[in-house]
Design a protein around this motif. Structure first.
Motif, PDB file in Angstrom:
ATOM      1  N   PRO A 164      13.341 -73.768  28.375  1.00  0.00           N
ATOM      2  CA  PRO A 164      13.830 -75.097  28.740  1.00  0.00           C
ATOM      3  C   PRO A 164      15.298 -75.332  28.379  1.00  0.00           C
ATOM      4  CG  PRO A 164      12.526 -75.226  26.735  1.00  0.00           C
ATOM      5  CD  PRO A 164      12.419 -73.811  27.217  1.00  0.00           C
ATOM      6  N   ASP A 165      15.943 -74.385  27.722  1.00  0.00           N
ATOM      7  CA  ASP A 165      17.336 -74.552  27.307  1.00  0.00           C
ATOM      8  C   ASP A 165      18.324 -73.866  28.221  1.00  0.00           C
ATOM      9  OD1 ASP A 165      16.640 -76.030  24.974  1.00  0.00           O
ATOM     10  OD2 ASP A 165      16.074 -74.137  23.995  1.00  0.00           O
ATOM     11  N   VAL A 166      17.841 -73.263  29.317  1.00  0.00           N
ATOM     12  CA  VAL A 166      18.746 -72.580  30.247  1.00  0.00           C
ATOM     13  C   VAL A 166      18.592 -73.177  31.636  1.00  0.00           C
ATOM     14  CG1 VAL A 166      18.622 -70.456  28.888  1.00  0.00           C
ATOM     15  CG2 VAL A 166      17.078 -70.771  30.826  1.00  0.00           C
ATOM     16  N   VAL A 167      19.567 -72.877  32.501  1.00  0.00           N
ATOM     17  CA  VAL A 167      19.546 -73.393  33.868  1.00  0.00           C
ATOM     18  C   VAL A 167      18.544 -72.602  34.694  1.00  0.00           C
ATOM     19  CG1 VAL A 167      20.921 -73.830  35.920  1.00  0.00           C
ATOM     20  CG2 VAL A 167      21.973 -74.006  33.655  1.00  0.00           C
ATOM     21  N   PRO A 168      17.599 -73.252  35.367  1.00  0.00           N
ATOM     22  CA  PRO A 168      16.646 -72.526  36.215  1.00  0.00           C
ATOM     23  C   PRO A 168      17.376 -71.799  37.349  1.00  0.00           C
ATOM     24  CG  PRO A 168      15.901 -74.775  35.826  1.00  0.00           C
ATOM     25  CD  PRO A 168      17.304 -74.693  35.310  1.00  0.00           C
ATOM     26  N   PRO A 169      17.050 -70.530  37.603  1.00  0.00           N
ATOM     27  CA  PRO A 169      17.687 -69.823  38.724  1.00  0.00           C
ATOM     28  C   PRO A 169      17.508 -70.543  40.057  1.00  0.00           C
ATOM     29  CG  PRO A 169      16.530 -68.273  37.314  1.00  0.00           C
ATOM     30  CD  PRO A 169      16.174 -69.646  36.824  1.00  0.00           C
ATOM     31  N   ALA A 170      16.368 -71.186  40.254  1.00  0.00           N
ATOM     32  CA  ALA A 170      16.148 -71.908  41.514  1.00  0.00           C
ATOM     33  C   ALA A 170      17.135 -73.052  41.677  1.00  0.00           C
ATOM     34  CB  ALA A 170      14.721 -72.439  41.567  1.00  0.00           C
ATOM     35  N   LEU A 171      17.546 -73.696  40.583  1.00  0.00           N
ATOM     36  CA  LEU A 171      18.538 -74.764  40.652  1.00  0.00           C
ATOM     37  C   LEU A 171      19.893 -74.211  41.084  1.00  0.00           C
ATOM     38  CD1 LEU A 171      19.588 -77.631  40.180  1.00  0.00           C
ATOM     39  CD2 LEU A 171      19.760 -77.082  37.733  1.00  0.00           C
ATOM     40  N   LEU A 172      20.272 -73.059  40.556  1.00  0.00           N
ATOM     41  CA  LEU A 172      21.541 -72.434  40.957  1.00  0.00           C
ATOM     42  C   LEU A 172      21.526 -72.081  42.437  1.00  0.00           C
ATOM     43  CD1 LEU A 172      22.138 -70.068  37.888  1.00  0.00           C
ATOM     44  CD2 LEU A 172      23.299 -72.229  38.404  1.00  0.00           C
ATOM     45  N   HIS A 173      20.393 -71.535  42.917  1.00  0.00           N
ATOM     46  CA  HIS A 173      20.277 -71.220  44.345  1.00  0.00           C
ATOM     47  C   HIS A 173      20.382 -72.488  45.186  1.00  0.00           C
ATOM     48  CE1 HIS A 173      19.407 -66.954  44.127  1.00  0.00           C
ATOM     49  NE2 HIS A 173      18.487 -67.165  43.200  1.00  0.00           N
ATOM     50  N   ASN A 174      19.763 -73.551  44.730  1.00  0.00           N
ATOM     51  CA  ASN A 174      19.778 -74.810  45.469  1.00  0.00           C
ATOM     52  C   ASN A 174      21.199 -75.342  45.609  1.00  0.00           C
ATOM     53  OD1 ASN A 174      18.237 -76.592  46.900  1.00  0.00           O
ATOM     54  ND2 ASN A 174      17.372 -77.656  45.129  1.00  0.00           N
ATOM     55  N   LEU A 175      21.934 -75.322  44.507  1.00  0.00           N
ATOM     56  CA  LEU A 175      23.316 -75.811  44.535  1.00  0.00           C
ATOM     57  C   LEU A 175      24.201 -74.910  45.388  1.00  0.00           C
ATOM     58  CD1 LEU A 175      23.744 -76.858  40.806  1.00  0.00           C
ATOM     59  CD2 LEU A 175      23.600 -78.367  42.786  1.00  0.00           C
ATOM     60  N   LYS A 176      23.972 -73.593  45.310  1.00  0.00           N
ATOM     61  CA  LYS A 176      24.808 -72.660  46.057  1.00  0.00           C
ATOM     62  C   LYS A 176      24.638 -72.842  47.556  1.00  0.00           C
ATOM     63  CE  LYS A 176      25.482 -67.691  46.827  1.00  0.00           C
ATOM     64  NZ  LYS A 176      25.057 -66.330  46.411  1.00  0.00           N
ATOM     65  N   HIS A 177      23.395 -73.031  48.007  1.00  0.00           N
ATOM     66  CA  HIS A 177      23.143 -73.055  49.448  1.00  0.00           C
ATOM     67  C   HIS A 177      23.223 -74.457  50.060  1.00  0.00           C
ATOM     68  CE1 HIS A 177      22.088 -68.815  49.613  1.00  0.00           C
ATOM     69  NE2 HIS A 177      21.292 -68.974  48.561  1.00  0.00           N
ATOM     70  N   TYR A 178      22.882 -75.504  49.278  1.00  0.00           N
ATOM     71  CA  TYR A 178      22.803 -76.851  49.866  1.00  0.00           C
ATOM     72  C   TYR A 178      23.828 -77.818  49.299  1.00  0.00           C
ATOM     73  CZ  TYR A 178      18.378 -74.872  51.377  1.00  0.00           C
ATOM     74  OH  TYR A 178      17.431 -74.045  51.918  1.00  0.00           O
ATOM     75  N   GLN A 179      24.480 -77.469  48.212  1.00  0.00           N
ATOM     76  CA  GLN A 179      25.546 -78.282  47.634  1.00  0.00           C
ATOM     77  C   GLN A 179      25.113 -79.733  47.386  1.00  0.00           C
ATOM     78  OE1 GLN A 179      28.894 -77.253  46.827  1.00  0.00           O
ATOM     79  NE2 GLN A 179      27.793 -75.300  46.933  1.00  0.00           N
TER      80      GLN A 179
END
Length: 640
Positions: free
Chosen positions: A499-514
């Motif tokens: 719970p203390d790190v950024v979920p990889p799915a969140l990074l993918h979401n930001l990268k592709h959908y901004q």
């Protein structure tokens, strides 16, 4: 999503039975004692087998009955009923619950915790060997009674046994709730018949009652000389099922199990073994099948039917135990996720795992077709059970010493005798290794390799992913400056193991959908080393910057994971969660082998085994009951 078991909770609800004592005792009679209750079908025949160097004279017959009776008294009554039933993990029993209890009791000694966990995993793996042999030997031992009706039935024993066992596994998907109400009354009838026919036989040869004197047991064993271990290996057959007293404690409670054993099971078993001894005193030729020879010829077919039904019930108990053990092992991080079907809306302990069911069926049928008789299976029976019993005693020592905080001399006094007895039983059964004892050991070794590989692989996988993790809080503080524009009016749920790190799915979401959703929930599921975690202690909710919340959901290893239901209770913590507005973004990792053995610390075959298990494991969406139309999976490749 789920990570290794976390620290213990200060309190845990005990989902214990709420029925009356009589109903619980009857239920325990049907489920707990099925295995040990069907042991009279074959035990006396194997103990007095001339191949063990036993001469069928009155002294040997009385000594054999005495040895069986006092084995039941020492191993089952003193060890399990008196001592080990006290070692409950918040009301739950069994090898996994005891392992978790012993690991917690080990304190901060990391090496001791690892060793105890390793020992517990070994015991759990060997339980599966018992889950294969018990249905095979119980059903075959019952069906073989048809040979006494007429020898013409002998060719049909094997096909009938295969048919009964196949039918038993085919109905597992329906759950045991529908037929469970019959188990208690049937086993009550079974034990009643065992005791009644024993009394009838004892009345004709009352000298068998001298077997109550333990000196006859000692004399019988002492007279065996070098053949002692062969006879003790056969005596184990009378004790199989003793682990069930402890494993099923959470379903019925300590008191009903003790009451059923002391008031009915032990007396009727003792009477039946004595009755078989009385019969053999008058007619030594009855050794070919002393159990069914107890009954008049007119009773044979009804008794074969009753014995078959009792053996099916005994098999059902151990099969259900394998399902429950697998579910616990999954939640303790020892096995990959599998499809778990809950077959009862009232009893969460009633589960069905298709993968385990069909694997057990194949193994049981191989055992039946390979050994072909209950006598041959008796050689394979015992070694896995006795090692599990030895492991249980060893773990109990650590519980007595470190959890109950008794002085070392008291802890040794409470367990030393049982350790010696269990060690003798293990050595005795090991002599039959080449005659079939290798079979359950091989099964246990395979399961142990699977569990150890999965745990090691998950540790390596988490370490690989952790190298690329970003700290959560600094990342969220920077988001308000980088992301502009409207946010979708939905709730984004990001399951993550840390719970203390950024979920990889969140990074993918930001990268592709901004873009970000209006509310974002980072959720971690933890399984504690306790059976159950109360609902009011399951959730921890923390509000973070940029419309994020961090939620930790904690379950016990016997709880039923249901993530949407847990998040629905977040309103108590000022997080309004509408399940119809939630989207679940899962980070799916595709594991590929590392370039070198040194990199993973795992042999190439273990890498391939872990990768195969990871690719075939049930999805997190199914395991945590996420809605099918609300899940978005975003994957990445990770080198092991």
């Amino acid at each position: 999503m789920a990570q290794a078991p976390a620290v213990d909770t200060p309190h845990s609800s005990h989902h214990g039975p709420q029925q009356g004592l009589a109903a619980l005792t009857l239920g325990a009679l049907g489920v707990v004692f099925g295995d040990i209750g069907t042991s009279p079908l074959y035990t006396m025949r194997e103990v007095l087998n001339p191949a063990n160097g036993v001469t069928l004279d009155p002294a040997s017959i009385i000594g054999a009955v005495s040895a069986i009776f006092w084995a039941l008294m020492v191993v089952v009554t003193l060890k399990y009923v008196v001592l080990i039933l006290r070692a409950d993990n918040r009301g739950e029993g069994g090898i996994m619950a005891l392992t978790a209890l012993a690991v917690r009791a080990a304190g901060d000694t990391a090496k001791r915790r690892r060793v105890l966990l390793l020992v517990g995993v070994c015991g759990a793996a060997l339980f599966y060997g018992d889950s294969v042999i018990t249905p095979a030997i119980s059903v075959m031992g019952a069906v073989e009674g048809l040979e006494l009706v007429t020898p013409a039935f002998k060719p049909f024993v094997l096909p009938i046994s295969v048919a009964v066992l196949t039918g038993l596994f085919l109905i597992q998907r329906k759950g045991s709730a529908a037929v469970g109400v019959l188990f208690g009354p049937v086993m009550l009838l079974w034990f009643g018949v065992l005791g009644l026919i024993g009394v009838v036989q004892i009345a004709q040869s009352p000298e068998i009652l001298r077997a109550l004197d333990p000196r006859f047991a000692f004399a019988f064993l002492q007279a065996r000389g070098p053949g002692l271990f062969l006879v003790v290996g056969a005596l184990v057959l009378a004790l199989t099922g003793a682990e069930a007293l402890y494993a099923d404690m959470g379903h019925f409670g300590r008191r009903p199990i003790r009451l059923a054993w002391s008031a009915l099971v032990l007396p009727t078993l003792a009477l039946n073994y004595a009755g078989q001894g009385a019969l053999l005193l008058r007619d030594p030729t009855a050794l070919d099948n002393p159990f069914f020879r107890l009954f008049p010829s007119a009773w044979l077919i009804p008794m074969v039917l009753l014995a078959t039904l009792a053996s099916v019930i005994a098999s059902q108990a151990v099969i259900s135990g394998a399902f429950s053990l697998t579910k616990e092992a999954i939640q303790l991080g020892l096995l990959p996720r599998m499809r778990v079907i809950y077959t009862s809306a009232q009893a969460m302990g009633q589960v069905y795992l298709p993968a385990i069911n069909w694997t057990l069926l194949v193994a049981v049928l191989l055992a039946v077709l390979g050994f072909e008789s209950s006598s041959a299976l008796a050689s394979a029976y015992g070694i896995a059970v006795t090692i599990t019993m030895l492991i249980t005693t060893a773990l109990t020592f650590f519980v007595v010493r470190h959890a109950w905080r008794y002085p070392a001399p008291v802890a040794w006094a409470a367990t030393a005798l049982f350790l010696v007895v269990d060690a003798v039983l293990v050595i005795s059964c090991s002599l039959k290794f080449l005659q079939g004892g290798w079979f359950p050991l091989a099964l246990g070794l395979v399961l142990f390799a699977v569990m150890a590989t999965w745990r090691r692989g998950k540790e390596r996988l988490h370490a690989q992913v952790a190298d690329e993790d970003l700290p959560l809080l600094p990342f969220l503080e920077s988001l308000s400056q980088d992301i502009a524009g409207p946010r979708p009016e939905r709730i984004a749920v990001y399951p993550v193991s840390n719970p203390d790190v950024v979920p990889p799915a969140l990074l993918h979401n930001l990268k592709h959908y901004q873009s970000l959703h209006a509310r974002n929930v980072i959720v971690t599921v933890r399984f504690d080393k306790v059976p159950f975690v109360p609902e009011d202690q399951q959730l921890s909710v923390e509000q973070l910057p940029s419309d994020f919340w961090r939620v930790v959901v904690r379950y016990g290893f016997k709880d039923e994971p249901n993530l949407p239901a847990a998040l629905g209770r977040c309103a108590r913590h000022d997080l309004q969660f509408d399940p119809f507005l939630a989207s679940y973004f899962l980070s799916r990792q595709v594991v590929v082998p590392g370039a070198q053995k040194k990199k993973s610390g795992m042999a190439r075959w273990r890498q391939q085994l872990f990768i195969a298990m990871a690719r075939n494991s049930s999805s997190a969406a199914d395991y945590f009951r996420l809605p099918d139309n609300g899940v978005i999976e975003l994957g990445s490749r990770v080198q092991l």
